[in-house]
Motif scaffolding. Structure first.
Motif, PDB file in Angstrom:
ATOM      1  N   GLU A 110       5.930 -44.361   8.392  1.00  0.00           N
ATOM      2  CA  GLU A 110       4.667 -43.980   7.737  1.00  0.00           C
ATOM      3  C   GLU A 110       3.655 -45.115   7.767  1.00  0.00           C
ATOM      4  O   GLU A 110       2.463 -44.898   7.559  1.00  0.00           O
ATOM      5  CB  GLU A 110       4.904 -43.634   6.257  1.00  0.00           C
ATOM      6  CG  GLU A 110       6.073 -42.726   5.985  1.00  0.00           C
ATOM      7  CD  GLU A 110       7.386 -43.485   5.860  1.00  0.00           C
ATOM      8  OE1 GLU A 110       7.437 -44.682   6.236  1.00  0.00           O
ATOM      9  OE2 GLU A 110       8.370 -42.889   5.407  1.00  0.00           O
ATOM     10  N   ALA A 154       8.352 -30.823  10.785  1.00  0.00           N
ATOM     11  CA  ALA A 154       8.717 -30.782   9.373  1.00  0.00           C
ATOM     12  C   ALA A 154       9.063 -32.167   8.832  1.00  0.00           C
ATOM     13  O   ALA A 154       9.055 -32.380   7.614  1.00  0.00           O
ATOM     14  CB  ALA A 154       9.896 -29.837   9.182  1.00  0.00           C
ATOM     15  N   ASP A 155       9.374 -33.103   9.706  1.00  0.00           N
ATOM     16  CA  ASP A 155       9.826 -34.425   9.263  1.00  0.00           C
ATOM     17  C   ASP A 155       8.684 -35.421   9.058  1.00  0.00           C
ATOM     18  O   ASP A 155       8.918 -36.585   8.714  1.00  0.00           O
ATOM     19  CB  ASP A 155      10.802 -35.015  10.293  1.00  0.00           C
ATOM     20  CG  ASP A 155      12.103 -34.249  10.311  1.00  0.00           C
ATOM     21  OD1 ASP A 155      12.330 -33.450   9.369  1.00  0.00           O
ATOM     22  OD2 ASP A 155      12.887 -34.437  11.260  1.00  0.00           O
ATOM     23  N   ILE A 156       7.480 -35.006   9.318  1.00  0.00           N
ATOM     24  CA  ILE A 156       6.334 -35.917   9.159  1.00  0.00           C
ATOM     25  C   ILE A 156       6.146 -36.236   7.682  1.00  0.00           C
ATOM     26  O   ILE A 156       6.261 -35.332   6.859  1.00  0.00           O
ATOM     27  CB  ILE A 156       5.061 -35.247   9.715  1.00  0.00           C
ATOM     28  CG1 ILE A 156       5.216 -34.988  11.206  1.00  0.00           C
ATOM     29  CG2 ILE A 156       3.833 -36.107   9.458  1.00  0.00           C
ATOM     30  CD1 ILE A 156       4.161 -34.033  11.732  1.00  0.00           C
ATOM     31  N   PRO A 157       5.834 -37.435   7.257  1.00  0.00           N
ATOM     32  CA  PRO A 157       5.568 -38.630   8.064  1.00  0.00           C
ATOM     33  C   PRO A 157       6.777 -39.569   8.179  1.00  0.00           C
ATOM     34  O   PRO A 157       6.706 -40.542   8.897  1.00  0.00           O
ATOM     35  CB  PRO A 157       4.466 -39.303   7.261  1.00  0.00           C
ATOM     36  CG  PRO A 157       4.833 -39.000   5.842  1.00  0.00           C
ATOM     37  CD  PRO A 157       5.444 -37.628   5.851  1.00  0.00           C
ATOM     38  N   GLY A 158       7.856 -39.242   7.433  1.00  0.00           N
ATOM     39  CA  GLY A 158       8.968 -40.195   7.395  1.00  0.00           C
ATOM     40  C   GLY A 158       9.959 -40.058   8.531  1.00  0.00           C
ATOM     41  O   GLY A 158      10.837 -40.906   8.700  1.00  0.00           O
ATOM     42  N   GLY A 159       9.835 -38.970   9.326  1.00  0.00           N
ATOM     43  CA  GLY A 159      10.764 -38.763  10.421  1.00  0.00           C
ATOM     44  C   GLY A 159      10.665 -39.868  11.456  1.00  0.00           C
ATOM     45  O   GLY A 159       9.563 -40.269  11.841  1.00  0.00           O
ATOM     46  N   ILE A 165       4.870 -45.283   0.094  1.00  0.00           N
ATOM     47  CA  ILE A 165       5.973 -44.372   0.387  1.00  0.00           C
ATOM     48  C   ILE A 165       6.658 -43.938  -0.905  1.00  0.00           C
ATOM     49  O   ILE A 165       7.045 -44.793  -1.723  1.00  0.00           O
ATOM     50  CB  ILE A 165       7.007 -45.066   1.302  1.00  0.00           C
ATOM     51  CG1 ILE A 165       6.356 -45.427   2.626  1.00  0.00           C
ATOM     52  CG2 ILE A 165       8.233 -44.195   1.512  1.00  0.00           C
ATOM     53  CD1 ILE A 165       7.197 -46.388   3.443  1.00  0.00           C
ATOM     54  N   LYS A 195       9.313 -36.566   3.834  1.00  0.00           N
ATOM     55  CA  LYS A 195       7.952 -36.256   3.345  1.00  0.00           C
ATOM     56  C   LYS A 195       7.485 -37.372   2.409  1.00  0.00           C
ATOM     57  O   LYS A 195       7.126 -37.145   1.249  1.00  0.00           O
ATOM     58  CB  LYS A 195       7.948 -34.909   2.634  1.00  0.00           C
ATOM     59  CG  LYS A 195       8.221 -33.737   3.581  1.00  0.00           C
ATOM     60  CD  LYS A 195       8.069 -32.422   2.894  1.00  0.00           C
ATOM     61  CE  LYS A 195       8.215 -31.276   3.895  1.00  0.00           C
ATOM     62  NZ  LYS A 195       8.144 -29.955   3.235  1.00  0.00           N
ATOM     63  N   SER A 196       7.485 -38.564   2.936  1.00  0.00           N
ATOM     64  CA  SER A 196       7.327 -39.750   2.107  1.00  0.00           C
ATOM     65  C   SER A 196       5.942 -39.933   1.533  1.00  0.00           C
ATOM     66  O   SER A 196       5.749 -40.729   0.628  1.00  0.00           O
ATOM     67  CB  SER A 196       7.712 -40.985   2.929  1.00  0.00           C
ATOM     68  OG  SER A 196       6.986 -40.970   4.134  1.00  0.00           O
ATOM     69  N   SER A 197       4.965 -39.187   2.050  1.00  0.00           N
ATOM     70  CA  SER A 197       3.626 -39.312   1.478  1.00  0.00           C
ATOM     71  C   SER A 197       3.369 -38.220   0.430  1.00  0.00           C
ATOM     72  O   SER A 197       2.281 -38.154  -0.129  1.00  0.00           O
ATOM     73  CB  SER A 197       2.574 -39.244   2.589  1.00  0.00           C
ATOM     74  OG  SER A 197       2.692 -38.022   3.282  1.00  0.00           O
TER      75      SER A 197
END
Lengths: 473, 296
Positions: free
Chosen positions: A128, A361-366, B133, B140-142
């Motif tokens: 991210e 579906a994994d955005i933003p941590g994927g 984060i 879905k860290s945001s």
């Protein structure tokens, strides 16, 4: 024997020994001239007169002045000169090309490739983070810059070699013309033209520095051929070499040959030794091959990354995005890739456009794509454009090893050839070189004979004077 | 007997002087740079390995950074979970106190008010951010993971893994849904506290008793998550040690491959210098010996 005969005999001796001392003087004067072949005088006893049934000697004359030349040594010297020309050209340019790959300083392509994949590893830990994403772009830009630098430097090196080839051809033609001119002068000379023959041998060796030659010295004429049998100087015919741009070889030149109005033919592949052979090898066999392998590395890095990246999703959820600009379809596939590699316009200034996630579906941590790209660094089964399989660093390391091996071998060959040539030069010096001590002894010997002959004239003159005075009184 | 041209000795001396001077210059370079590999041709057979090992040195530096990044995240996650665990202890104690029919209305009000505050605190902690984060949102860290009443989970169940060696990834996140919402068969911590408030206010001993059991299970969920992070910490410690050992090994190998042996190089330079001086001296002597010298 008549009294006047003494004058004639002594005069001829004076002339003979004077000429001999002239030869000694010439030898001493040329004692440090490496191209000079020492000269030796041959005397002959003149046929005697028959006076009243008695044979009376007429003294001595200079029969000939000859050169001490060993044809076998001269031939070996010429062959060795050709080998040295080839090895010198290779060693010079490969050493220069080797310095292009400024890897030992730690700022080369090795480091930039490692840093590039490290940036993906870092991005996988914080997908991210826009700063981390920007670092990926920075590392990629650095790697691209080094690809461009190396590619341009290799191209420049090849162009420099090409320029030397172009400049060498008029020199070769000039030497061929000079040899033909000397042939004619020697034929026309009323003497043995020893200095002209020395000069012709020097020119043959000068020619041998550029191209493989063999020669046949018959009488006054010297016929010169390439070792594959093409006549270069054949009586009055003189070959002409020229350069023609080869559009299939990056617009570098080929060497063409013609003689007596024949159609020019490409002989680049027929040149077997000499500097031209070394230059062509350095330009095409070595630098050209390095360029191809560098291109292959750039192409494969770009396409492998693109394959992974285009399957991923960026922070906006978009997919199908290349990381590097896709290459045009040409053959071979990696043509010019090191020069052309660049960031795709979509990602070049937009860190969020990096597709690090495996699915939307994994955005933003994927971080699936980032991990996949980072893992490419460790893969040893990367398929390169030329059909080989290796890791990126393995491919690059192999190229560096090849450059190192080629350069070391060229230097080793040069050292060996230089030693052989040094040895032959020593042999030539033993055979044809002037020994000043020897010449000084000859000088003393000829001087003594000259002085003795002069004394004979004085004695005869004294006797004659006595006789005349007796008659007068 | 072979004759010797005057130029022979001079040529011979010149050839040897050139060779010896070149050898002397070459012997100087390793001492000047401290490296035996100054260009690929110095050690062609070792150059590929040398740069591969140098690449590994760079990679170890990056993996060390990754370990640091991962440790920060694990530590934040664990300390957050620890704080939540402490708050759940208080929830448990309040629940026990609330399961008392003799409590005055004021005492009941205090208990329920405190429980409501604790839920808010736990929600805040569950929405902890590290930089930008959200720690418990998964990929879905945001997105803020826990919002609304009743509380809903807006993140996902993906776990974040960080590459810390070429072959090892360490998990640096826990599943927020599983840990806080009871996804996969556990208890919803937020609903449990809400239900506790309602049941205590209603003086429903049976319900409160059941919810006390749920609080205990919630503590187990937190402890399980903490155990996962403890395991990650152990994994990071192992990776750090591995990288340190690897760094030593690779540095030693790089040193063997490229560093100059000063003693040997100095001895070699001394030898080359001696040879060069000898050839210079011999050249001088050779050139002195000529017949002319004896005539003078």
């Amino acid at each position: 024997m008549g009294l006047f005969t003494i004058f004639g005999t002594s005069l001829r001796a004076l002339n003979a020994y004077s000429g001999a001392m002239g030869v000694v003087a010439n030898n001493i004067a040329n004692s440090s001239n490496e191209n000079y072949s020492r000269q030796r005088v041959e005397f002959e006893t003149l046929p005697p007169d028959n006076i009243g049934g008695f044979e009376t000697g007429r003294g001595i004359s200079l029969a000939s002045i000859s050169q001490i030349v060993n044809g076998v040594i001269e031939q070996r010297l010429n062959e060795s000169t050709q080998d040295l020309g080839e090895d010198e050209a290779k060693a010079e340019y490969l050493s220069s090309i080797e310095n292009i790959f400024n890897e030992v300083s730690g700022n080369g392509l090795s480091d930039s490739i490692a840093q590039f994949f490290n940036s993906w590893t870092a991005a996988s830990a914080e997908p991210e983070n826009l700063t981390v994403r920007q670092n990926v772009l920075n590392a990629a830009t650095n790697m691209i810059d080094i690809f461009h630098t190396y590619s341009a430097a290799l191209a420049n090196a090849r162009t420099s070699v090409d320029l030397e080839i172009k400049n060498a051809i008029p020199e070769v033609n000039n030497v061929l013309t000079q040899i033909a001119d000397l042939n004619q002068k020697i034929v026309d000379s009323e003497t043995d033209a020893l200095s002209l023959r020395d000069e012709r041998r020097r020119l043959i060796n000068e020619l041998g520095e550029y191209i493989d030659v063999t020669y046949l010295e018959s009488g006054d004429q010297m016929q010169v051929y390439t070792t594959s049998g093409l006549p270069l100087v054949n009586n009055s015919n003189v070959a002409t070499l020229s350069t023609v741009v080869d559009v299939t070889n990056d617009n570098l030149v080929d060497i063409y040959y013609s003689i007596g109005g024949s159609a020019a033919a490409d002989i680049s592949d027929q040149i077997q030794s000499g500097r031209l052979k070394g230059l062509i090898a350095a330009r095409d066999t070595h630098a050209g091959a390095y360029q191809n392998r560098l291109d292959d590395l750039a192409y494969t890095v770009a396409t492998q990354i693109n394959t992974q990246h285009s399957a991923g999703y960026n922070l906006s959820g978009n997919t199908g995005i290349n990381f590097f600009t896709a290459f045009a379809v040409v053959a071979p596939v990696y043509s010019d890739a090191a020069r052309l590699i660049s960031l795709d316009a979509t990602v070049s200034t937009t860190p969020s456009a990096l597709a690090l996630s495996s699915n939307a579906a994994d955005i933003p941590g994927g971080n699936g794509v980032a991990l996949n790209i980072a893992a490419l660094y460790d893969s040893t089964s990367i398929a390169f454009g030329a059909g080989t399989t290796n890791s990126f660093m393995g491919h690059w390391g192999d190229l560096l090893a090849t450059v190192g091996n080629d350069t070391a071998l060229a230097q080793s060959n040069l050292d060996f050839t230089q030693s052989v040539l040094d040895q032959i030069n020593l042999e030539r010096t033993q055979e044809s070189g002037v020994n000043v001590d020897e010449e000084q002894i000859n000088l003393i010997k000829f001087q003594a004979a000259y002085e003795a002959s002069g004394r004979m004239i004085k004695i005869a003159d004294s006797i004659l004077e006595t006789l005349i005075n007796a008659l007068v009184s | 007997m072979p004759r010797v041209g005057t130029a022979y000795n001079i040529l011979l001396a010149k050839q040897h002087m050139e060779k010896n001077r070149l050898a002397h210059t070459k012997a100087l370079e390793p001492l000047a740079t401290g490296r035996v590999i100054n260009r690929p041709s110095d050690e062609p057979s070792r150059i590929a390995e040398y740069f591969r090992q140098m690449g590994e040195v760079t990679r170890i530096e990056q993996f060390d950074l990754n370990v640091s990044t991962a440790r920060t995240r694990v530590n934040v996650t664990d300390s957050t979970l620890s704080s939540i665990g402490e708050l759940l202890n208080e929830v448990y104690e309040l629940a026990l106190q609330g399961n008392d029919q003799t409590l005055t209305p004021e005492e009941l009000s205090y208990l329920t008010s405190r429980l409501t505050d604790l839920k808010a605190d736990i929600t805040d902690l569950a929405n902890t951010k590290l930089g930008n984060i959200y720690v418990f949102s998964g990929y879905k860290s945001s997105t803020q993971p826990f919002t609304g009443t009743p509380t809903v989970f807006n993140g996902d169940s993906n776990t974040i893994n960080v590459k810390v060696t070429s072959t090892k990834q360490v998990r640096v996140s826990i599943d927020g849904d599983e840990t806080f919402m009871g996804g996969g068969g556990g208890v919803d911590i937020f609903d449990t506290i809400d239900d506790l408030v309602t049941s205590i206010q209603a003086r429903d001993e049976v319900a409160v008793g059941s919810l006390i059991t749920d609080v205990l299970q919630a503590q187990d969920q937190i402890n399980t998550a903490r155990a996962t992070m403890a395991n990650s910490t152990k994994g990071l410690d192992t990776a750090e040690n591995t990288l340190a050992e690897l760094n030593v090994q690779i540095s030693e190998r790089v040193s063997v491959l490229s560093d100059v042996d000063v003693a040997t190089a100095t001895a070699d330079l001394g030898f080359k210098e001696f040879t060069l001086k000898s050839s210079l001296a011999v050249a001088r002597r050779v050139m002195e010996v000529q017949l002319q010298s004896f005539f003078e």
